[in-house]
Design a protein around this motif. Structure first.
Motif, PDB file in Angstrom:
ATOM      1  N   THR A 248      -4.200   3.515 -18.422  1.00 60.11           N
ATOM      2  CA  THR A 248      -3.870   4.048 -17.104  1.00 60.11           C
ATOM      3  C   THR A 248      -2.476   4.672 -17.118  1.00 60.11           C
ATOM      4  O   THR A 248      -1.610   4.282 -17.899  1.00 60.11           O
ATOM      5  N   ASP A 249      -2.284   5.631 -16.247  1.00 57.01           N
ATOM      6  CA  ASP A 249      -0.991   6.319 -16.152  1.00 57.01           C
ATOM      7  C   ASP A 249      -0.759   6.712 -14.696  1.00 57.01           C
ATOM      8  O   ASP A 249      -0.885   7.888 -14.337  1.00 57.01           O
ATOM      9  N   PRO A 250      -0.422   5.755 -13.827  1.00 58.34           N
ATOM     10  CA  PRO A 250      -0.263   6.054 -12.399  1.00 58.34           C
ATOM     11  C   PRO A 250       1.070   6.708 -12.070  1.00 58.34           C
ATOM     12  O   PRO A 250       1.774   6.290 -11.154  1.00 58.34           O
ATOM     13  N   VAL A 251       1.459   7.730 -12.844  1.00 56.37           N
ATOM     14  CA  VAL A 251       2.763   8.359 -12.641  1.00 56.37           C
ATOM     15  C   VAL A 251       2.856   8.981 -11.252  1.00 56.37           C
ATOM     16  O   VAL A 251       3.896   8.929 -10.600  1.00 56.37           O
ATOM     17  N   THR A 252       1.744   9.559 -10.787  1.00 49.30           N
ATOM     18  CA  THR A 252       1.740  10.175  -9.465  1.00 49.30           C
ATOM     19  C   THR A 252       1.951   9.129  -8.377  1.00 49.30           C
ATOM     20  O   THR A 252       2.764   9.302  -7.469  1.00 49.30           O
ATOM     21  N   VAL A 253       1.208   8.025  -8.479  1.00 51.98           N
ATOM     22  CA  VAL A 253       1.305   6.967  -7.476  1.00 51.98           C
ATOM     23  C   VAL A 253       2.703   6.357  -7.467  1.00 51.98           C
ATOM     24  O   VAL A 253       3.303   6.133  -6.404  1.00 51.98           O
ATOM     25  N   LEU A 254       3.245   6.080  -8.648  1.00 48.00           N
ATOM     26  CA  LEU A 254       4.559   5.448  -8.729  1.00 48.00           C
ATOM     27  C   LEU A 254       5.654   6.352  -8.185  1.00 48.00           C
ATOM     28  O   LEU A 254       6.614   5.879  -7.573  1.00 48.00           O
ATOM     29  N   ALA A 255       5.530   7.665  -8.420  1.00 51.02           N
ATOM     30  CA  ALA A 255       6.521   8.588  -7.877  1.00 51.02           C
ATOM     31  C   ALA A 255       6.508   8.566  -6.347  1.00 51.02           C
ATOM     32  O   ALA A 255       7.558   8.594  -5.701  1.00 51.02           O
ATOM     33  N   ILE A 256       5.320   8.495  -5.773  1.00 52.17           N
ATOM     34  CA  ILE A 256       5.219   8.429  -4.308  1.00 52.17           C
ATOM     35  C   ILE A 256       5.728   7.081  -3.809  1.00 52.17           C
ATOM     36  O   ILE A 256       6.378   6.991  -2.762  1.00 52.17           O
ATOM     37  N   PHE A 257       5.460   6.000  -4.563  1.00 50.71           N
ATOM     38  CA  PHE A 257       6.004   4.690  -4.211  1.00 50.71           C
ATOM     39  C   PHE A 257       7.531   4.732  -4.139  1.00 50.71           C
ATOM     40  O   PHE A 257       8.139   4.185  -3.226  1.00 50.71           O
ATOM     41  N   GLU A 259       9.397   7.331  -3.639  1.00 52.64           N
ATOM     42  CA  GLU A 259       9.846   8.190  -2.543  1.00 52.64           C
ATOM     43  C   GLU A 259       9.692   7.513  -1.196  1.00 52.64           C
ATOM     44  O   GLU A 259      10.532   7.665  -0.304  1.00 52.64           O
ATOM     45  N   LEU A 260       8.610   6.743  -1.040  1.00 53.35           N
ATOM     46  CA  LEU A 260       8.351   6.079   0.234  1.00 53.35           C
ATOM     47  C   LEU A 260       8.940   4.673   0.300  1.00 53.35           C
ATOM     48  O   LEU A 260       8.813   4.004   1.321  1.00 53.35           O
ATOM     49  N   HIS A 261       9.568   4.216  -0.812  1.00 51.38           N
ATOM     50  CA  HIS A 261      10.131   2.869  -0.891  1.00 51.38           C
ATOM     51  C   HIS A 261       9.064   1.820  -0.577  1.00 51.38           C
ATOM     52  O   HIS A 261       9.244   0.945   0.276  1.00 51.38           O
ATOM     53  N   ALA A 262       7.941   1.927  -1.292  1.00 51.37           N
ATOM     54  CA  ALA A 262       6.836   1.004  -1.075  1.00 51.37           C
ATOM     55  C   ALA A 262       7.191  -0.375  -1.623  1.00 51.37           C
ATOM     56  O   ALA A 262       8.245  -0.583  -2.232  1.00 51.37           O
ATOM     57  N   ASP A 263       6.306  -1.308  -1.422  1.00 52.40           N
ATOM     58  CA  ASP A 263       6.546  -2.703  -1.782  1.00 52.40           C
ATOM     59  C   ASP A 263       6.957  -2.839  -3.250  1.00 52.40           C
ATOM     60  O   ASP A 263       6.319  -2.284  -4.156  1.00 52.40           O
ATOM     61  N   THR A 516      -0.618   8.478  -0.335  1.00 53.76           N
ATOM     62  CA  THR A 516       0.074   8.258   0.946  1.00 53.76           C
ATOM     63  C   THR A 516      -0.877   7.799   2.041  1.00 53.76           C
ATOM     64  O   THR A 516      -0.587   6.811   2.741  1.00 53.76           O
ATOM     65  N   PRO A 517      -2.030   8.461   2.246  1.00 51.63           N
ATOM     66  CA  PRO A 517      -2.968   7.942   3.249  1.00 51.63           C
ATOM     67  C   PRO A 517      -3.474   6.538   2.921  1.00 51.63           C
ATOM     68  O   PRO A 517      -3.670   5.720   3.830  1.00 51.63           O
ATOM     69  N   MET A 518      -3.665   6.240   1.631  1.00 58.36           N
ATOM     70  CA  MET A 518      -4.154   4.920   1.250  1.00 58.36           C
ATOM     71  C   MET A 518      -3.120   3.833   1.562  1.00 58.36           C
ATOM     72  O   MET A 518      -3.472   2.739   2.019  1.00 58.36           O
ATOM     73  N   LEU A 519      -1.838   4.121   1.323  1.00 61.61           N
ATOM     74  CA  LEU A 519      -0.787   3.161   1.666  1.00 61.61           C
ATOM     75  C   LEU A 519      -0.777   2.865   3.168  1.00 61.61           C
ATOM     76  O   LEU A 519      -0.603   1.720   3.588  1.00 61.61           O
ATOM     77  N   SER A 520      -0.953   3.905   3.963  1.00 59.55           N
ATOM     78  CA  SER A 520      -0.978   3.715   5.423  1.00 59.55           C
ATOM     79  C   SER A 520      -2.220   2.940   5.845  1.00 59.55           C
ATOM     80  O   SER A 520      -2.145   2.049   6.709  1.00 59.55           O
ATOM     81  N   LEU A 522      -3.952   0.791   4.106  1.00 60.34           N
ATOM     82  CA  LEU A 522      -3.884  -0.599   3.658  1.00 60.34           C
ATOM     83  C   LEU A 522      -2.694  -1.354   4.254  1.00 60.34           C
ATOM     84  O   LEU A 522      -2.511  -2.542   3.964  1.00 60.34           O
ATOM     85  N   HIS A 523      -1.861  -0.655   5.054  1.00 62.24           N
ATOM     86  CA  HIS A 523      -0.708  -1.265   5.730  1.00 62.24           C
ATOM     87  C   HIS A 523       0.255  -1.905   4.724  1.00 62.24           C
ATOM     88  O   HIS A 523       0.694  -3.048   4.884  1.00 62.24           O
ATOM     89  N   ILE A 524       0.580  -1.167   3.674  1.00 61.81           N
ATOM     90  CA  ILE A 524       1.539  -1.624   2.671  1.00 61.81           C
ATOM     91  C   ILE A 524       2.878  -0.978   2.980  1.00 61.81           C
ATOM     92  O   ILE A 524       3.002   0.248   2.977  1.00 61.81           O
ATOM     93  N   SER A 525       3.895  -1.788   3.232  1.00 62.91           N
ATOM     94  CA  SER A 525       5.209  -1.273   3.601  1.00 62.91           C
ATOM     95  C   SER A 525       6.241  -1.761   2.609  1.00 62.91           C
ATOM     96  O   SER A 525       5.953  -2.511   1.680  1.00 62.91           O
ATOM     97  N   GLN A 526       7.473  -1.347   2.828  1.00 62.50           N
ATOM     98  CA  GLN A 526       8.567  -1.727   1.935  1.00 62.50           C
ATOM     99  C   GLN A 526       8.910  -3.205   2.070  1.00 62.50           C
ATOM    100  O   GLN A 526       9.196  -3.876   1.093  1.00 62.50           O
TER     101      GLN A 526
END
Length: 647
Positions: A248-257, A259-263, A516-520, A522-526
């Motif tokens: 796996t290579d979630p580079v796209t997801v991690l970059a958005i994480f 930027e959005l300061h995800a969990d 981004t829509p999936m994070l919203s 699933l209600h995953i916040s910082q």
């Protein structure tokens, strides 16, 4: 001559090249009466000049692609566009250039309408040395040409010019990507989730590999029944596909994480799994290739061959791990001496060369460079980084960050280009659809059962929303592509490469764009995981931390407690010899930079003899006190040496 060659079966593989050489030699001799030496040299010079020009155009094409990608990334960041990541953008530009190269270059007919042909029992040799009229010529096999495009020689040559040797990806592009992953690792959250990360990376990758491999074997049997399989496709090929596509290579997801300061917990789990997962996947694929049962049928199950492959897996992984760690320690010892501290340029150059050589050294010794350079990066960040000068620390971080960015976007651009420039694609709708279903089931078989088992022993559980996000974020990327393109000689490997390319496109564009829509949804916040990470850590790492803090760090760096305070009294002379003078002068020893990896602020206690000082500065005395409440004897200012203990 043909009759003589028939009597020598071992030489039949040179017949095609020999036939072409003889025809060309006869044609040249007929044209100028055998005196065409000057003409041949002139033609060779012109051919070399044309080849140099085409190589320059190919490299310029990729540089322009990267330039255009960077400018578009700036525009996206300025407009706050998140539906398409930079890697997906690079793939789109690569696709556009591939279409132009494939269909925009006019075809040029071959001067001989009927090329010489013969039937062979064995494949052609890679290099051919011929003696033609007293002159020796060396011919190199360029590769197979599609029979439908046999006359488009100039176009085929142009497509080969933009097709890089697969070793370029492994020896040049992958090392900075993998090293940067280890060097920039956020140790605090990584090590607090170390047990879960190792479980997903090792056990999860193995589960995914075998689930996908067995499902794809069923798909291959189905293709055989309906008549869609035109060549051999063995069970080991299916397992190999399961191994490479499990990377796996979630580079796209991690970059958005980022930027959005995800969990932070979710980020650590995904990043740690992807880093370790790449290393496991490449060693697992090598072990599957090494599976060689005894007997006539080399594709049946053999217990001894299976356990031999398991041993190869363990040997390669442990050897690569040891080589990377040792190289990092050697670099730390060199930087420990401060011999290049006054020359940041030389210090940075040495750091760069030692890091890159780790990959090549492991490959040369038969190990896996990806694993070696990963753990070299982790070791360098833990030890060597502390010994570098202030300017060198900034330079090394920026250098590998730039190399990582360019190499990664180059690979994704090349993916888009390869969809049209690779000449041996095998598109099988049944295999492609089956592969998409298999990787979905394989990912689910990895995440959900292992999360259930891990939650049995975790104080703070991996929530259902985290599990769904990890399932969604199982993108395929650079490592899967590099493993697939490394060998495309057979029909099975060509089909795997084509399918892998399409899977990477789909996951990067669809799953990456939907992060981004999936994070919203699933209600995953910082804030969700911040309180959890401060209370949990791997018990194994607690033991390692104590040993590392008291013994390894004082030897390899100028931080940590002096060895004179941690080693037994009988080892005093050795402790004085190994302890750096800077260790006594280091005013930051009260707060070890790595203590937050496993402890809360109240868990770390630094003691002067029998006086305990917590990390937040509070102190308590366990020794005898006077009537006025003050401790009898010396105070903390009178002791330059500290003893770090874990309560």
């Amino acid at each position: 001559a043909a009759a003589r060659w028939k009597c020598a079966p071992q030489c039949r593989s040179v017949l095609p090249a020999l036939a072409v050489v003889l025809i060309q030699a006869a044609w040249v001799s007929a044209e100028d009466g055998g005196g065409g030496g000057g003409m041949e040299e002139l033609a060779t010079e012109k051919e070399a000049e044309e080849s140099h020009r085409q190589d320059s155009v190919s490299l310029l094409t990729f540089i322009l692609l990267l330039t255009l990608t960077i400018l578009t990334i700036w525009l996206f960041k300025h407009r706050r566009v998140r539906f398409l990541h930079e890697t997906g953008l690079a793939m789109i530009y690569g696709l556009l250039v591939g279409v132009i190269l494939r269909y925009g270059i006019p075809s040029t007919s071959y001067h001989n309408k009927t090329p010489p042909s013969c039937s062979l029992k064995e494949g052609p040799v890679s290099t051919l040395l011929l003696n033609v009229s007293g002159k020796f010529f060396e011919y190199t096999l360029k590769g197979e040409i599609n029979s439908r495009e046999i006359h488009n020689v100039e176009q085929n040559d142009m497509l080969r010019k933009v097709t890089f040797d697969p070793e370029v990806f492994f020896n040049i592009l992958l090392p900075p990507i993998i090293f940067h992953a280890g060097y920039s690792l956020k140790k605090r959250h990584f090590f607090r989730n170390l047990g879960s990360i190792l479980t997903y990376a090792f056990l999860g990758t193995a589960i995914s590999c075998f689930v996908i491999g067995n499902l794809m074997y069923g798909v291959v049997k189905l293709m055989q029944v309906v008549g869609q399989l035109t060549d051999k496709f063995y069970y080991t090929d299916c397992l190999f596909f399961g191994a490479i596509i499990s990377a796996t290579d979630p580079v796209t997801v991690l970059a958005i994480f980022n930027e959005l300061h995800a969990d932070v917990d979710l980020y650590a789990l995904l990043f740690g799994e992807s880093v370790m997962n790449d290393a496991v996947a490449i060693v697992l694929s090598s072990s599957i290739v090494a599976y060689q049962p005894a007997g006539v049928n080399t594709h049946t199950f053999d217990a001894s061959a299976f356990f031999k492959s398991v041993g190869i897996f363990l040997g390669i992984f442990s050897g690569s791990f040891a080589m990377g760690a040792v190289t990092g320690v050697v670099t730390a010892l060199i930087s420990f001496q401060y011999i290049l501290h006054c020359f940041p340029l030389l210090e940075t150059a040495l750091f760069f060369l030692m890091s890159w050589s780790t990959f090549l050294l492991a490959e040369a010794c038969g190990f896996t460079g990806v694993v070696a350079v990963l753990f070299c990066g982790i070791t360098q960040a833990h030890y060597t980084y502390n010994n570098l000068s202030e300017e060198s620390t900034k330079r090394t971080k920026q250098l590998f960050e730039v190399l990582h960015f360019l190499a990664e976007n180059f690979i994704f651009s090349y993916m888009g280009l390869a969809l049209f420039t690779f000449q041996n694609h095998v598109f099988s709708p049944i295999f492609i659809v089956g592969a998409f279903i298999a990787i979905f089931i394989g990912r689910a078989s990895n995440i959900y059962p292992l999360s259930f088992l891990l939650n049995l022993g975790r104080r703070h559980k991996i929530g259902g929303n985290f599990q769904h996000m990890m399932m969604f974020a199982g993108l395929r990327g650079a490592m899967a592509f590099a493993l697939a393109i490394r060998d495309t000689a057979t029909y099975a490997r060509q089909m795997m490469f084509t399918t892998t390319l399409l899977i990477v496109f789909f996951t990067v564009w669809v799953f990456g764009g939907g992060t981004t829509p999936m994070l919203s949804w699933l209600h995953i916040s910082q804030q969700e995981g911040q309180s959890k990470t401060k209370q949990e850590s791997a018990w194994l790492f607690r033991l390692w931390y104590t040993f590392d803090h008291n013994y390894l760090k004082p030897i390899l760096t100028h931080s940590g407690p002096p060895l004179t305070t941690t080693l037994p009294v009988c080892c005093g002379p050795l402790a004085h010899c190994l302890t750096s003078p800077q260790a006594y002068e280091n005013s930051e020893q009260l707060r070890d930079a790595d203590s937050d990896l496993i402890l809360t602020d109240g868990d770390l206690t630094l003691t002067y003899g029998d006086t305990a000082i917590t990390a937040n500065g509070a102190s308590s005395s366990s020794g005898p006190k006077g009537l006025n409440g003050k401790r009898n004897g010396s105070t903390s200012e009178e002791h330059p040496c500290l003893i770090a203990t874990v309560r």
